[in-house]
Scaffold this motif. Structure first.
Motif, PDB file in Angstrom:
ATOM      1  N   VAL A 122      -5.124   4.186  -5.387  1.00  0.00           N
ATOM      2  CA  VAL A 122      -3.837   4.260  -5.023  1.00  0.00           C
ATOM      3  C   VAL A 122      -3.402   2.979  -4.950  1.00  0.00           C
ATOM      4  O   VAL A 122      -3.991   2.067  -4.041  1.00  0.00           O
ATOM      5  N   MET A 123      -1.825   3.307  -5.728  1.00  0.00           N
ATOM      6  CA  MET A 123      -1.327   1.553  -5.729  1.00  0.00           C
ATOM      7  C   MET A 123      -0.007   1.668  -4.452  1.00  0.00           C
ATOM      8  O   MET A 123       0.764   2.530  -4.458  1.00  0.00           O
ATOM      9  N   ALA A 124      -0.335   0.676  -3.309  1.00  0.00           N
ATOM     10  CA  ALA A 124       0.073   0.284  -2.400  1.00  0.00           C
ATOM     11  C   ALA A 124       1.655  -0.399  -2.891  1.00  0.00           C
ATOM     12  O   ALA A 124       1.536  -1.937  -2.396  1.00  0.00           O
ATOM     13  N   MET A 125       2.659   0.111  -3.346  1.00  0.00           N
ATOM     14  CA  MET A 125       3.853  -0.811  -3.761  1.00  0.00           C
ATOM     15  C   MET A 125       4.492  -1.702  -2.689  1.00  0.00           C
ATOM     16  O   MET A 125       5.023  -1.043  -1.930  1.00  0.00           O
ATOM     17  N   LYS A 126       5.014  -3.069  -2.793  1.00  0.00           N
ATOM     18  CA  LYS A 126       5.092  -3.720  -1.403  1.00  0.00           C
ATOM     19  C   LYS A 126       5.054  -3.680  -0.487  1.00  0.00           C
ATOM     20  O   LYS A 126       5.347  -3.166   0.226  1.00  0.00           O
ATOM     21  N   PRO A 127       3.858  -3.803  -0.400  1.00  0.00           N
ATOM     22  CA  PRO A 127       3.386  -3.028   1.248  1.00  0.00           C
ATOM     23  C   PRO A 127       3.300  -4.863   2.177  1.00  0.00           C
ATOM     24  O   PRO A 127       3.654  -5.769   1.436  1.00  0.00           O
ATOM     25  N   ALA A 128       3.704  -4.260   3.046  1.00  0.00           N
ATOM     26  CA  ALA A 128       4.247  -5.068   4.513  1.00  0.00           C
ATOM     27  C   ALA A 128       4.113  -6.229   5.030  1.00  0.00           C
ATOM     28  O   ALA A 128       2.607  -5.862   4.656  1.00  0.00           O
ATOM     29  N   ASP A 129       4.077  -7.377   5.553  1.00  0.00           N
ATOM     30  CA  ASP A 129       3.353  -8.392   5.870  1.00  0.00           C
ATOM     31  C   ASP A 129       2.381  -8.265   7.423  1.00  0.00           C
ATOM     32  O   ASP A 129       1.919  -8.719   7.375  1.00  0.00           O
ATOM     33  N   THR A 130       3.334  -6.462   7.286  1.00  0.00           N
ATOM     34  CA  THR A 130       2.240  -6.589   8.972  1.00  0.00           C
ATOM     35  C   THR A 130       0.956  -5.699   8.540  1.00  0.00           C
ATOM     36  O   THR A 130       0.437  -5.810   9.824  1.00  0.00           O
ATOM     37  N   LEU A 131       0.964  -5.598   7.321  1.00  0.00           N
ATOM     38  CA  LEU A 131      -0.377  -4.938   6.823  1.00  0.00           C
ATOM     39  C   LEU A 131      -2.050  -6.349   7.018  1.00  0.00           C
ATOM     40  O   LEU A 131      -1.356  -7.064   5.675  1.00  0.00           O
ATOM     41  N   LYS A 132      -2.842  -6.418   7.844  1.00  0.00           N
ATOM     42  CA  LYS A 132      -3.493  -7.821   7.608  1.00  0.00           C
ATOM     43  C   LYS A 132      -4.708  -7.739   7.859  1.00  0.00           C
ATOM     44  O   LYS A 132      -5.728  -6.219   8.251  1.00  0.00           O
ATOM     45  N   ALA A 133      -5.841  -7.754   7.015  1.00  0.00           N
ATOM     46  CA  ALA A 133      -6.772  -7.970   6.710  1.00  0.00           C
ATOM     47  C   ALA A 133      -7.513  -7.799   8.553  1.00  0.00           C
ATOM     48  O   ALA A 133      -7.277  -8.494   9.099  1.00  0.00           O
ATOM     49  N   GLY A 134      -8.245  -7.173   8.237  1.00  0.00           N
ATOM     50  CA  GLY A 134      -9.258  -6.513   9.840  1.00  0.00           C
ATOM     51  C   GLY A 134      -8.426  -5.484  10.823  1.00  0.00           C
ATOM     52  O   GLY A 134      -9.177  -5.150  11.658  1.00  0.00           O
ATOM     53  N   GLY A 135      -7.925  -4.768  10.411  1.00  0.00           N
ATOM     54  CA  GLY A 135      -6.851  -3.976  10.869  1.00  0.00           C
ATOM     55  C   GLY A 135      -7.238  -2.557  10.556  1.00  0.00           C
ATOM     56  O   GLY A 135      -7.135  -2.635   9.360  1.00  0.00           O
ATOM     57  N   LYS A 136      -6.050  -1.773  10.630  1.00  0.00           N
ATOM     58  CA  LYS A 136      -5.807  -0.287   9.691  1.00  0.00           C
ATOM     59  C   LYS A 136      -4.695   0.016   9.468  1.00  0.00           C
ATOM     60  O   LYS A 136      -3.421  -0.633  10.034  1.00  0.00           O
ATOM     61  N   THR A 137      -4.675   1.241   8.953  1.00  0.00           N
ATOM     62  CA  THR A 137      -3.048   1.826   8.864  1.00  0.00           C
ATOM     63  C   THR A 137      -3.359   3.172   8.413  1.00  0.00           C
ATOM     64  O   THR A 137      -4.593   3.209   8.356  1.00  0.00           O
ATOM     65  N   ASN A 138      -2.443   3.958   8.321  1.00  0.00           N
ATOM     66  CA  ASN A 138      -2.686   5.420   7.727  1.00  0.00           C
ATOM     67  C   ASN A 138      -2.328   5.545   6.133  1.00  0.00           C
ATOM     68  O   ASN A 138      -1.665   5.178   5.816  1.00  0.00           O
ATOM     69  N   MET A 139      -3.090   6.764   6.111  1.00  0.00           N
ATOM     70  CA  MET A 139      -2.625   6.977   4.625  1.00  0.00           C
ATOM     71  C   MET A 139      -2.565   9.274   4.740  1.00  0.00           C
ATOM     72  O   MET A 139      -3.130   9.471   5.630  1.00  0.00           O
ATOM     73  N   THR A 140      -1.671   9.248   4.048  1.00  0.00           N
ATOM     74  CA  THR A 140      -1.312  10.886   4.261  1.00  0.00           C
ATOM     75  C   THR A 140      -2.012  11.774   2.924  1.00  0.00           C
ATOM     76  O   THR A 140      -0.861  10.992   2.283  1.00  0.00           O
ATOM     77  N   ILE A 141      -2.227  12.322   2.767  1.00  0.00           N
ATOM     78  CA  ILE A 141      -2.532  12.821   1.727  1.00  0.00           C
ATOM     79  C   ILE A 141      -2.030  14.803   1.554  1.00  0.00           C
ATOM     80  O   ILE A 141      -2.126  15.304   2.721  1.00  0.00           O
TER      81      ILE A 141
END
Length: 162
Positions: A122-141
Motif C-alpha cells: 500500500v502506497m500512503a501518499m502525502k504522509p502527515a508529519d504526525t506519522l512518526k517512527a515508533g508510533g502507530k496509525t490505523n489502516m482500513t481494508i
C-alpha cells in the motif's frame, strides 16, 4: 404403564436435547453461532515504513487472510494520516521490475495474501508529519462484499527492517 412413561420421557429428552443443539446459548445469552469469532479479515505483521525523503510516499506491508468463503475483492485500503492510499504491485515487465497500481485482488478462503517489499503493498501518499517512527496509525481494508476491518499499523523509519 411404566414402559410407556419411560418411552415418553426418553422421547421428550431427545426432542429437548436436539432443540437445544440448534439454539444453544452461552452465559451471555448469545447463540453458539453468534459467539463464534467475528474476525473474518485477519491482518498480521502490519507496518508502515516511512519514506527516506520527506514528502515521498510511505509503504504499508502486512499479511491478510480472509477466513470465510465467497472470494471478495479488496475494494480499497486507506491509511490514517495519509492524503490518499493506493494498492500497488511490483511486476516483471519486459525484463524490468516495475511498480504500478495493482489489478483487483480476489481473496480466497484461508489463503494468505502477502503485502511485502517487491510484491503487493500500500502506497500512503502525502504522509502527515504526525506519522512518526515508533508510533502507530490505523489502516482500513474494505472488501467488495461490504465487509471492512480497521487494524493498527506499527510505524517504522525508512532504514528499519521491513
Amino acid at each position: 404403564m411404566k414402559s410407556g412413561f419411560t418411552r415418553a420421557a426418553i422421547a421428550a429428552a431427545l426432542t429437548f436435547g436436539l432443540a437445544a443443539c440448534g439454539d444453544a446459548t452461552n452465559s451471555e445469552g448469545e447463540t453458539a453461532e453468534a459467539a463464534k469469532p467475528k474476525e473474518r479479515i485477519v491482518v498480521e505483521n502490519a507496518r508502515l515504513v516511512l519514506p527516506a525523503v520527506a514528502g515521498n510516499p510511505a509503504a504499508g506491508y502486512f499479511d491478510l487472510t480472509y477466513m470465510s468463503g465467497g472470494g471478495p475483492v479488496i475494494e480499497s485500503i486507506t491509511v490514517e494520516g495519509a492524503g490518499s492510499s493506493e494498492i500497488h504491485a511490483v511486476d516483471m515487465i519486459d525484463g524490468m521490475m516495475k511498480m504500478d497500481k495493482a489489478a483487483p485482488i480476489s481473496l480466497m478462503a484461508r489463503t494468505p495474501v502477502k503485502f511485502e517489499p517487491g510484491g503487493y503493498h500500500v502506497m500512503a501518499m502525502k504522509p502527515a508529519d504526525t506519522l512518526k517512527a515508533g508510533g502507530k496509525t490505523n489502516m482500513t481494508i474494505k472488501l467488495s462484499n461490504g465487509e471492512e476491518a480497521t487494524v493498527p499499523l506499527d510505524i517504522k523509519a525508512a532504514g528499519d527492517e521491513r
